[in-house]
Design an enzyme around this catalytic site. Structure first.
Site, short mmCIF file in Angstrom:
data_model
loop_
_atom_site.label_atom_id
_atom_site.label_comp_id
_atom_site.label_asym_id
_atom_site.label_seq_id
_atom_site.Cartn_x
_atom_site.Cartn_y
_atom_site.Cartn_z
N ASP A 25 0.82 -1.22 0.00
CA ASP A 25 0.00 0.00 0.00
C ASP A 25 0.85 1.27 0.00
O ASP A 25 1.95 1.28 0.56
CB ASP A 25 -0.90 -0.03 1.25
CG ASP A 25 -2.03 0.97 1.16
OD1 ASP A 25 -2.28 1.49 0.06
OD2 ASP A 25 -2.66 1.23 2.19
N ASN A 73 -10.59 -3.30 -6.49
CA ASN A 73 -9.77 -2.32 -7.23
C ASN A 73 -10.32 -1.99 -8.62
O ASN A 73 -9.90 -1.02 -9.24
CB ASN A 73 -8.31 -2.77 -7.34
CG ASN A 73 -7.53 -2.65 -6.05
OD1 ASN A 73 -6.57 -3.38 -5.79
ND2 ASN A 73 -7.91 -1.70 -5.20
C1 FPP Z 1 -2.23 0.05 -3.22
O1 FPP Z 1 -1.71 1.37 -3.17
C2 FPP Z 1 -1.63 -0.65 -4.34
C3 FPP Z 1 -2.32 -1.23 -5.35
C4 FPP Z 1 -3.79 -1.22 -5.43
C5 FPP Z 1 -1.62 -1.87 -6.48
C6 FPP Z 1 -0.37 -2.63 -6.10
C7 FPP Z 1 0.30 -3.03 -7.33
C8 FPP Z 1 1.65 -3.07 -7.49
C9 FPP Z 1 2.62 -2.79 -6.42
C10 FPP Z 1 2.20 -3.50 -8.80
C11 FPP Z 1 2.02 -4.98 -8.94
C12 FPP Z 1 2.86 -5.53 -9.95
C13 FPP Z 1 3.34 -6.77 -9.93
C14 FPP Z 1 4.30 -7.12 -10.97
C15 FPP Z 1 2.98 -7.80 -8.93
P1 FPP Z 1 -2.67 2.60 -3.44
O2 FPP Z 1 -2.68 2.87 -4.90
O3 FPP Z 1 -4.02 2.32 -2.87
O4 FPP Z 1 -1.94 3.72 -2.66
P2 FPP Z 1 -2.61 4.95 -1.91
O5 FPP Z 1 -3.39 4.36 -0.76
O6 FPP Z 1 -1.42 5.73 -1.45
O7 FPP Z 1 -3.47 5.68 -2.90
#
Ligand code: FPP
Length: 246
Positions: A25, A73
């Site tokens: 996250d 998501n």
């Molecule tokens: C949450 O942070 C993250 C996600 C919903 C996506 C996670 C995906 C990756 C790290 C890439 C995956 C790739 C591979 C190759 C496995 P957020 O976007 O909700 O962050 P925020 O809370 O700060 O907005």
């Protein structure tokens, strides 16, 4: 220098958790702080994922599960969803070139909603790494604990209808055998960076006795040192599984 800030590497093998889960996250906030689009945060997050998976495997973690995309998501803007799917595609193509690595890849979640090319890459990665004896790396994609449980219950109901199983014989082992993690140990430690303190539908059945660790660092800034620190904190916890301390 404080206990945590001393450079000390990972704890000894016998103190390591067998299975670690990570809720990756903070990508969006990392990007926002830099005035970048959210997809750049995910790109950086994917780099961190590669580094941490490699490090976990090196130090002897047997199972690592990362939450890459949840069933919820899909509510995000299409451009952001597409960017995460593209990162997954790139990773899956890249690992084909590293077939000699001993990591066993598995995917948790409902694949039916994913693009056909991604599903095919996932199947190839699983088949190609099936006999690997190193760390099992689970990537949770279109995964939600409630969705997983619902699929398991449907499968149990089918078995009952077919007469293979009587409802009175249903126990948790029967349910666990139908979860996406069937055959794997439950997570011992779940790490959530970014300061948020919730489970967000991640491994909700499997984490019944997991230790939770919330860390302030945003996922793109997470380093092997943060991972070591989490492992040390885990090693100092007393786990009782509902019983009393020894
Ligand atoms: C949450 O942070 C993250 C996600 C919903 C996506 C996670 C995906 C990756 C790290 C890439 C995956 C790739 C591979 C190759 C496995 P957020 O976007 O909700 O962050 P925020 O809370 O700060 O907005």
């Amino acid at each position: 220098m404080s206990f945590w800030n001393r450079r000390r590497g990972a704890p000894a093998a016998e103190l390591l958790p067998v299975h670690v889960g990570i809720i990756m996250d903070g990508n969006g906030r990392w990007a926002k702080r830099r005035g970048l689009p959210r997809k750049e945060g995910h790109r950086q997050g994917a780099k961190t994922f590669r580094k941490i998976a490699e490090y976990a495997s090196q130090i002897g973690i047997r199972y690592l599960t990362v939450y890459a995309f949840s069933t919820e998501n899909w509510k995000r803007p299409k451009e952001e969803v597409d960017s995460i799917m593209q990162l997954l595609r790139e990773y899956l193509r890249e690992i084909e070139r590293y077939a000699e690595e001993n990591v066993r890849l598995r995917f948790l979640g409902d694949r039916s909603a994913l693009d056909a090319d991604i599903r095919e890459l996932m199947e190839r990665a699983e088949a190609g790494s099936r006999n690997h004896t190193g760390m099992t790396l689970n990537i949770a994609i279109n995964y939600g604990g409630r969705d997983e449980l619902t699929r398991a219950v449907k499968s149990l109901a089918q078995s009952c209808i077919k007469g293979e199983l009587s409802p009175v014989d249903i126990d948790y082992a029967q349910i666990a055998a139908r979860l996406d993690t069937a055959g794997q140990p439950d997570p011992d430690l779940i790490i959530r960076p970014s300061g948020e303190q919730r489970i967000s539908n991640f491994l909700i059945c499997q984490s019944a006795y997991a230790e939770f660790l919330y860390m302030k660092v945003l996922w793109p800034d997470f380093t092997p040192r943060h991972f070591d620190r989490a492992l040390w904190m885990y090693s100092r916890r007393s786990r009782r599984f509902g019983g009393l301390s020894a």
